[in-house]
Structures are given as C-alpha cells and as structure tokens.
Scaffold this motif. Structure first.
Motif, PDB file in Angstrom:
ATOM      1  N   THR A 103       0.838  -1.191   0.000  1.00  0.00           N
ATOM      2  CA  THR A 103       0.000   0.000   0.000  1.00  0.00           C
ATOM      3  C   THR A 103       0.876   1.246   0.000  1.00  0.00           C
ATOM      4  O   THR A 103       1.942   1.278   0.616  1.00  0.00           O
ATOM      5  N   ALA A 104       0.430   2.269  -0.703  1.00  0.00           N
ATOM      6  CA  ALA A 104       1.139   3.552  -0.777  1.00  0.00           C
ATOM      7  C   ALA A 104       2.571   3.397  -1.271  1.00  0.00           C
ATOM      8  O   ALA A 104       3.441   4.184  -0.946  1.00  0.00           O
ATOM      9  N   LYS A 105       2.817   2.369  -2.093  1.00  0.00           N
ATOM     10  CA  LYS A 105       4.189   2.110  -2.528  1.00  0.00           C
ATOM     11  C   LYS A 105       4.712   3.150  -3.507  1.00  0.00           C
ATOM     12  O   LYS A 105       5.902   3.174  -3.805  1.00  0.00           O
ATOM     13  N   ASP A 106       3.837   4.019  -3.999  1.00  0.00           N
ATOM     14  CA  ASP A 106       4.280   5.065  -4.907  1.00  0.00           C
ATOM     15  C   ASP A 106       4.675   6.340  -4.182  1.00  0.00           C
ATOM     16  O   ASP A 106       5.058   7.319  -4.812  1.00  0.00           O
ATOM     17  N   SER A 107       4.560   6.351  -2.860  1.00  0.00           N
ATOM     18  CA  SER A 107       5.029   7.501  -2.090  1.00  0.00           C
ATOM     19  C   SER A 107       6.547   7.607  -2.200  1.00  0.00           C
ATOM     20  O   SER A 107       7.251   6.603  -2.278  1.00  0.00           O
ATOM     21  N   GLU A 108       7.045   8.833  -2.180  1.00  0.00           N
ATOM     22  CA  GLU A 108       8.492   9.010  -2.321  1.00  0.00           C
ATOM     23  C   GLU A 108       9.253   8.398  -1.160  1.00  0.00           C
ATOM     24  O   GLU A 108      10.382   7.938  -1.327  1.00  0.00           O
ATOM     25  N   ASN A 109       8.665   8.385   0.043  1.00  0.00           N
ATOM     26  CA  ASN A 109       9.403   7.787   1.160  1.00  0.00           C
ATOM     27  C   ASN A 109       9.400   6.263   1.089  1.00  0.00           C
ATOM     28  O   ASN A 109      10.167   5.608   1.788  1.00  0.00           O
ATOM     29  N   CYS A 110       8.555   5.674   0.227  1.00  0.00           N
ATOM     30  CA  CYS A 110       8.632   4.234  -0.039  1.00  0.00           C
ATOM     31  C   CYS A 110       9.633   3.964  -1.169  1.00  0.00           C
ATOM     32  O   CYS A 110      10.392   2.994  -1.120  1.00  0.00           O
ATOM     33  N   LYS A 111       9.646   4.846  -2.159  1.00  0.00           N
ATOM     34  CA  LYS A 111      10.637   4.725  -3.241  1.00  0.00           C
ATOM     35  C   LYS A 111      12.051   4.870  -2.694  1.00  0.00           C
ATOM     36  O   LYS A 111      13.007   4.325  -3.265  1.00  0.00           O
ATOM     37  N   LEU A 112      12.179   5.596  -1.598  1.00  0.00           N
ATOM     38  CA  LEU A 112      13.491   5.768  -0.964  1.00  0.00           C
ATOM     39  C   LEU A 112      14.165   4.434  -0.709  1.00  0.00           C
ATOM     40  O   LEU A 112      15.370   4.278  -0.947  1.00  0.00           O
ATOM     41  N   TRP A 113      13.386   3.458  -0.222  1.00  0.00           N
ATOM     42  CA  TRP A 113      13.989   2.161   0.105  1.00  0.00           C
ATOM     43  C   TRP A 113      14.464   1.443  -1.149  1.00  0.00           C
ATOM     44  O   TRP A 113      15.520   0.802  -1.153  1.00  0.00           O
ATOM     45  N   GLN A 114      13.705   1.542  -2.239  1.00  0.00           N
ATOM     46  CA  GLN A 114      14.156   0.915  -3.478  1.00  0.00           C
ATOM     47  C   GLN A 114      15.427   1.579  -4.000  1.00  0.00           C
ATOM     48  O   GLN A 114      16.365   0.902  -4.434  1.00  0.00           O
ATOM     49  N   HIS A 115      15.479   2.895  -3.951  1.00  0.00           N
ATOM     50  CA  HIS A 115      16.666   3.606  -4.426  1.00  0.00           C
ATOM     51  C   HIS A 115      17.905   3.227  -3.605  1.00  0.00           C
ATOM     52  O   HIS A 115      18.991   3.036  -4.164  1.00  0.00           O
ATOM     53  N   LEU A 116      17.735   3.123  -2.298  1.00  0.00           N
ATOM     54  CA  LEU A 116      18.871   2.748  -1.448  1.00  0.00           C
ATOM     55  C   LEU A 116      19.311   1.312  -1.698  1.00  0.00           C
ATOM     56  O   LEU A 116      20.504   0.994  -1.629  1.00  0.00           O
ATOM     57  N   ARG A 117      18.349   0.432  -2.010  1.00  0.00           N
ATOM     58  CA  ARG A 117      18.697  -0.964  -2.307  1.00  0.00           C
ATOM     59  C   ARG A 117      19.376  -1.080  -3.678  1.00  0.00           C
ATOM     60  O   ARG A 117      20.361  -1.797  -3.829  1.00  0.00           O
ATOM     61  N   LEU A 118      18.835  -0.383  -4.660  1.00  0.00           N
ATOM     62  CA  LEU A 118      19.421  -0.437  -6.001  1.00  0.00           C
ATOM     63  C   LEU A 118      20.848   0.110  -6.000  1.00  0.00           C
ATOM     64  O   LEU A 118      21.705  -0.388  -6.732  1.00  0.00           O
ATOM     65  N   SER A 119      21.093   1.114  -5.185  1.00  0.00           N
ATOM     66  CA  SER A 119      22.429   1.719  -5.128  1.00  0.00           C
ATOM     67  C   SER A 119      23.388   0.944  -4.249  1.00  0.00           C
ATOM     68  O   SER A 119      24.587   1.238  -4.218  1.00  0.00           O
ATOM     69  N   GLY A 120      22.873  -0.054  -3.512  1.00  0.00           N
ATOM     70  CA  GLY A 120      23.729  -0.878  -2.666  1.00  0.00           C
ATOM     71  C   GLY A 120      23.957  -0.334  -1.267  1.00  0.00           C
ATOM     72  O   GLY A 120      24.710  -0.936  -0.498  1.00  0.00           O
ATOM     73  N   PHE A 121      23.298   0.767  -0.917  1.00  0.00           N
ATOM     74  CA  PHE A 121      23.483   1.327   0.421  1.00  0.00           C
ATOM     75  C   PHE A 121      22.670   0.593   1.481  1.00  0.00           C
ATOM     76  O   PHE A 121      22.972   0.671   2.669  1.00  0.00           O
ATOM     77  N   VAL A 122      21.616  -0.100   1.051  1.00  0.00           N
ATOM     78  CA  VAL A 122      20.790  -0.900   1.955  1.00  0.00           C
ATOM     79  C   VAL A 122      20.579  -2.267   1.320  1.00  0.00           C
ATOM     80  O   VAL A 122      20.347  -2.363   0.108  1.00  0.00           O
ATOM     81  N   ALA A 123      20.663  -3.324   2.117  1.00  0.00           N
ATOM     82  CA  ALA A 123      20.472  -4.674   1.601  1.00  0.00           C
ATOM     83  C   ALA A 123      18.991  -4.961   1.389  1.00  0.00           C
ATOM     84  O   ALA A 123      18.131  -4.366   2.030  1.00  0.00           O
ATOM     85  N   GLY A 124      18.707  -5.889   0.455  1.00  0.00           N
ATOM     86  CA  GLY A 124      17.326  -6.286   0.233  1.00  0.00           C
ATOM     87  C   GLY A 124      16.977  -6.377  -1.230  1.00  0.00           C
ATOM     88  O   GLY A 124      17.794  -6.087  -2.112  1.00  0.00           O
ATOM     89  N   ASP A 125      15.761  -6.777  -1.515  1.00  0.00           N
ATOM     90  CA  ASP A 125      15.258  -6.940  -2.872  1.00  0.00           C
ATOM     91  C   ASP A 125      15.212  -5.576  -3.572  1.00  0.00           C
ATOM     92  O   ASP A 125      14.460  -4.691  -3.155  1.00  0.00           O
ATOM     93  N   PRO A 126      15.985  -5.376  -4.641  1.00  0.00           N
ATOM     94  CA  PRO A 126      16.032  -4.066  -5.297  1.00  0.00           C
ATOM     95  C   PRO A 126      14.755  -3.687  -6.030  1.00  0.00           C
ATOM     96  O   PRO A 126      14.612  -2.537  -6.462  1.00  0.00           O
TER      97      PRO A 126
END
Length: 214
Positions: A103-126
């Motif tokens: 839910t609310a996955k299009d919020s920028e503070n939810c996209k934050l987690w994907q960006h951090l994962r894609l960049s390698g700063f946070v572990a998890g499913d990119p």
C-alpha cells in the motif's frame, strides 16, 4: 506389610530450589541480553540509514526517493522515480506503516527504500519499496517531520518502553517529548507527540515509535 514413604530431606529440597533459581536467573539474564542486543540494533539502524541517505546524496546529488533520474539509472528492475524537488513530498504521512506493505508504494518515502537498495546502500530486494523491519519486529520509515521535529526524520516502530527509553537516552535526552529523538505510543499519529513531562512506560504493554531528526 506396610511401606514407609520417604520424603525429601531439607538438603534435597534446598538443592532443587537452588537449581530452579539458577534456571530462572539464566532465563532472565538471557532475556535481558536479547533486549540489549535489540537496543543496539535499533540504535545502529538510525546511524546506518543516516549514512546511507547521505552516501546516496553524495554519489548522485539527489535525495533517495525523490531522485527524478532513478528510472533511467536503473531499468532492471525498473526504479520508481521521484519529482526531483529535493524533498520527500509524499513523506509527511500519518502512519508509520505506510511502507510496511504494498500500500502507498508510490510515495516518495517508499521509493526511498528501493533507491537505497538499487544503489547498494541498503540490503534487500532491489525491486521492493517495502520498508525494512527492525530487530523488534516493527518497521523503519523516513519522512518529512514527525512528532514535532521538522526536516528529514527516521522513525522506528514496534518498540517496547524499555527499548524506546534506552534508545532516546542513548541518542538524546531520554525524554519522549523533547530533543532530536522523540517517542510516542501512538504509531498511527506521527503528527503528534507526547507531553514534555511524559516518560516511557516500561511496565505496560505500550508499544512505541521513536523518531530521530537527521
């Protein structure tokens, strides 16, 4: 023929009581060690996420979640992009749980987690925008302001009074209503805060959210 039943001697009873005491003491000590480990882990979350956000900004000159070039920077999996205005526009939300599911996955503070994962700063499913969990089973969240503090703020939910109080004391003044670290037992009302005179309750079932300004 009758048989005399032999009872326990005082020495035997004493030994049993000592063993029970040792077992209970070990269990309580073990529980306290678990709590201390969770306190250290939650405190580390605040530090690690702060480092991750600043690291992302240093590398890309963009705020994760708000990055308007993320969709062209990462195409497999496809990154959701922000609007690039330098703020988490969708982050000023009422609930700590807005990124805990799809839910609310299009919020920028939810996209934050994907960006951090894609960049390698946070572990998890990119490909995931779901917020990571803390060691207490709650969730982490980054948003614009919370519990009376302005600016970018990191929140951690699902914390017992003991853990919340220890985190506030470790990182700030130990008071839920003042300072850079603030707490509330109303995780769905992050726009409010506890009174300055309030304390964290350690002997109740209250569950807290603790938020820290970057």
């Amino acid at each position: 023929m009758t048989q005399n039943q032999r009872g326990f001697t005082l020495v035997e009873i004493a030994i049993v009581l000592i063993i029970i005491g040792l077992l209970l003491g070990g269990a309580l000590k073990g529980q306290e060690l678990i709590t201390q480990a969770r306190i250290k882990s939650v405190a580390a979350d605040f530090s690690n996420i702060t480092v991750a956000i600043y690291g992302y900004q240093d590398r890309y000159r963009k705020l994760p979640g708000d990055d308007d070039l993320a969709d062209s920077r990462w195409t497999s999996p496809q990154a959701g992009k922000g609007n690039g205005n330098g703020s988490l526009d969708d982050g000023s939300v009422a609930s700590i749980l807005n990124c805990a599911a799809d839910t609310a996955k299009d919020s920028e503070n939810c996209k934050l987690w994907q960006h951090l994962r894609l960049s390698g700063f946070v572990a998890g499913d990119p490909s995931s925008k779901i917020a990571p969990q803390n060691s207490a089973g709650g969730f982490l969240q980054v948003q614009n302001g919370a519990l009376g503090n302005n600016g970018l703020t990191i929140c951690s939910s699902g914390l017992s009074g003991k853990i919340a109080g220890a985190i506030d004391t470790l990182l700030d003044d130990g008071k839920p209503g003042t300072g850079a670290v603030r707490g509330s037992d109303k995780a769905t009302e992050l726009s409010t805060k506890l009174a300055d005179s309030a304390v964290y309750s350690e002997d109740s079932t209250a569950v807290y959210v603790v938020c820290k300004s970057l």
